[in-house]
Design a protein around this motif. Structure first.
Motif, short mmCIF file in Angstrom:
data_model
loop_
_atom_site.label_atom_id
_atom_site.label_comp_id
_atom_site.label_asym_id
_atom_site.label_seq_id
_atom_site.Cartn_x
_atom_site.Cartn_y
_atom_site.Cartn_z
N LYS A 111 0.84 -1.19 0.00
CA LYS A 111 0.00 0.00 0.00
C LYS A 111 0.88 1.24 0.00
O LYS A 111 1.95 1.26 0.58
CB LYS A 111 -0.92 0.03 1.23
CG LYS A 111 -1.79 -1.22 1.34
CD LYS A 111 -2.77 -1.32 0.21
CE LYS A 111 -3.59 -2.59 0.30
NZ LYS A 111 -4.48 -2.77 -0.83
N LYS B 228 -0.88 3.93 -3.55
CA LYS B 228 0.06 2.93 -4.02
C LYS B 228 1.24 3.55 -4.76
O LYS B 228 1.17 3.79 -5.96
CB LYS B 228 -0.63 1.87 -4.88
CG LYS B 228 -1.58 1.01 -4.06
CD LYS B 228 -1.91 -0.28 -4.76
CE LYS B 228 -2.71 -1.17 -3.82
NZ LYS B 228 -3.04 -2.44 -4.38
N ILE C 93 -4.00 -4.34 -8.72
CA ILE C 93 -5.24 -3.75 -8.22
C ILE C 93 -6.36 -4.76 -8.45
O ILE C 93 -6.44 -5.37 -9.51
CB ILE C 93 -5.60 -2.44 -8.95
CG1 ILE C 93 -4.43 -1.45 -8.93
CG2 ILE C 93 -6.84 -1.80 -8.34
CD1 ILE C 93 -4.62 -0.26 -9.86
N THR D 28 -11.19 -8.12 1.80
CA THR D 28 -9.81 -7.69 2.01
C THR D 28 -8.87 -8.88 2.15
O THR D 28 -7.73 -8.85 1.67
CB THR D 28 -9.69 -6.79 3.25
OG1 THR D 28 -10.18 -7.48 4.40
CG2 THR D 28 -10.48 -5.50 3.06
N ASP E 255 -8.88 -4.55 -3.42
CA ASP E 255 -8.39 -3.22 -3.06
C ASP E 255 -9.46 -2.14 -3.08
O ASP E 255 -9.41 -1.21 -2.29
CB ASP E 255 -7.28 -2.79 -4.03
CG ASP E 255 -6.08 -3.70 -3.97
OD1 ASP E 255 -5.36 -3.66 -2.98
OD2 ASP E 255 -5.89 -4.47 -4.93
#
Length: 390
Positions: A4, A38, A112, A146, A151
């Motif tokens: 992240k 990101k 992603i 998650t 994402d």
């Protein structure tokens, strides 16, 4: 879990021509919040050309920084998901990883991963839908997504406010607190229509969301003074396309999540196709469609790719064919779509089951998608590889 990045919050004011009907509905001249995530670069690292004044009064142009090398980015996505009612019960009876365990590798290995979250997420409220059509998910069950590597989700759909306005505000709050990025709903138009930007491998990948499914009244649409969903009506379209043109300047590749179409239809309708083409003309590179609950054609249009419907992914199915779906993956570079792949999935026992290539249903799903997409400029091979004819 994938890495992240540092979150940068930027505020930009997008100026459009005055239009009272649009302002009344909420798509007004408001500040649009942009969030870059990101591997986000600091502002000073963005190449600029600036004229500087020298001591003698002359000006010298600062040399533009060399363009950073860019690579490719892999994005995986599916259609409608929920953890309401029997889906949540099935997960609680087993393990939080149960519903997406078989497809978790696809999402976790992507840069992603995106899904359409078709439910309110709250413990409050009363259903505003007729019996059996109001969906509500316990916030703790968001971990099912998650933990699978998802994402970002869209909440621009016709079920995100099933349990009232308080449940909707809970929805985007709990989604964000869970670690997921939310697009498609918010406290004001700036939040609901926002562009979420991921910076990966030198590329800016943008995501924004809209809902085109008509609600019985305008109470669901976000306005400056009322939380809501990024819904559009025909009188909003021109202003929205201008917004997409502005967003196109802020990212290298833009994904638009579109909740639209006719339920259980295998073909997009003419108005939907016209809207999709204009959306691409305005700057959308990849459109991820959902709502029909079944797969629809994939189209290649002027270099953009339109997934008219990605079907269900972890959702109720009135018939078995509505559970025959796929996980989709695309690779993009600075010019947009490079390649794609579909991996057939069957929704069974409240989970997404990744099909084995030897399974007869695996071939059936790919063949159906191939036949639907053939007239739309897309080739799908027997292994689910997606490419453009031109």
């Amino acid at each position: 879990m994938k890495k992240k990045g540092l979150i940068l919050l930027l505020a930009g004011v997008l100026l459009f021509c005055s239009c009272n009907s649009i302002e009344d509905k909420g798509l007004s001249d408001s500040a649009v919040i942009l969030s870059e995530t990101k591997k986000a670069n600091e502002a000073e690292k963005i190449p600029l050309v600036i004229d500087e004044e020298e001591p003698d009064g002359t000006t010298q142009q600062r040399e533009e920084s060399p363009e950073a090398e860019t690579g490719t980015v892999v994005i995986s996505f599916g259609g409608d998901v929920t953890q309401s009612d029997v889906f949540g019960e099935a997960t609680l009876m087993r393990d939080i990883t149960y519903p997406l365990e078989e497809v978790a590798e696809i999402f976790s290995s992507a840069d992603i991963a995106f899904l359409n979250l078709e439910t309110s997420v709250s413990l409050r409220g009363e259903s505003e839908k007729k019996e059996g059509y109001g969906f509500r998910t316990d916030p703790k069950l968001l971990e099912a997504f998650t933990s699978a590597g998802v994402d970002i989700v869209s909440t621009a759909n016709n079920h995100a406010r099933d349990y009232g306005i308080e449940a909707l505000t809970d929805t985007y709050r709990f989604v964000t607190e869970s670690g997921l990025k939310n697009i498609g709903s918010g406290e004001n138009p700036g939040e609901a229509y926002r562009l979420e930007i991921f910076e990966i491998n030198g590329l800016k990948i943008g995501f924004t969301a809209l809902n085109l499914i008509a609600i019985s009244d305008n109470g669901w649409q976000v306005t400056e003074d009322k939380p809501g969903i990024a819904s559009l009506y025909p009188e909003d379209y021109d202003r929205y396309f201008e917004l997409i043109e502005e967003y196109d300047k802020l990212c290298d590749v833009m994904f638009v999540s579109a909740h639209w179409g006719i339920e259980y239809s295998y073909e997009p309708h003419e108005e939907q196709v016209a809207f999709a083409h204009r959306l691409c003309d305005s700057g959308a590179d990849i459109i991820i469609g959902h709502h029909p609950h079944v797969l629809q054609p994939i189209e290649s249009y002027k270099g953009s790719i339109i997934f008219y419907s990605t079907g269900n992914f972890l959702f109720y199915k009135m018939e078995d064919y509505a559970g025959h779906t796929a996980a989709f993956t695309v690779e993009v570079d600075k010019n947009g779509f490079v390649s794609g792949k579909m991996e057939p999935v069957n929704i069974s026992y409240c989970r997404s089951v990744l099909l084995d290539p030897e399974d007869e249903l695996y071939g059936e799903i790919i063949e159906k998608q191939r036949a639907m997409s053939e007239g739309y400029g897309v080739i799908i091979d027997e292994n689910g590889g997606i490419s453009c004819k031109e």
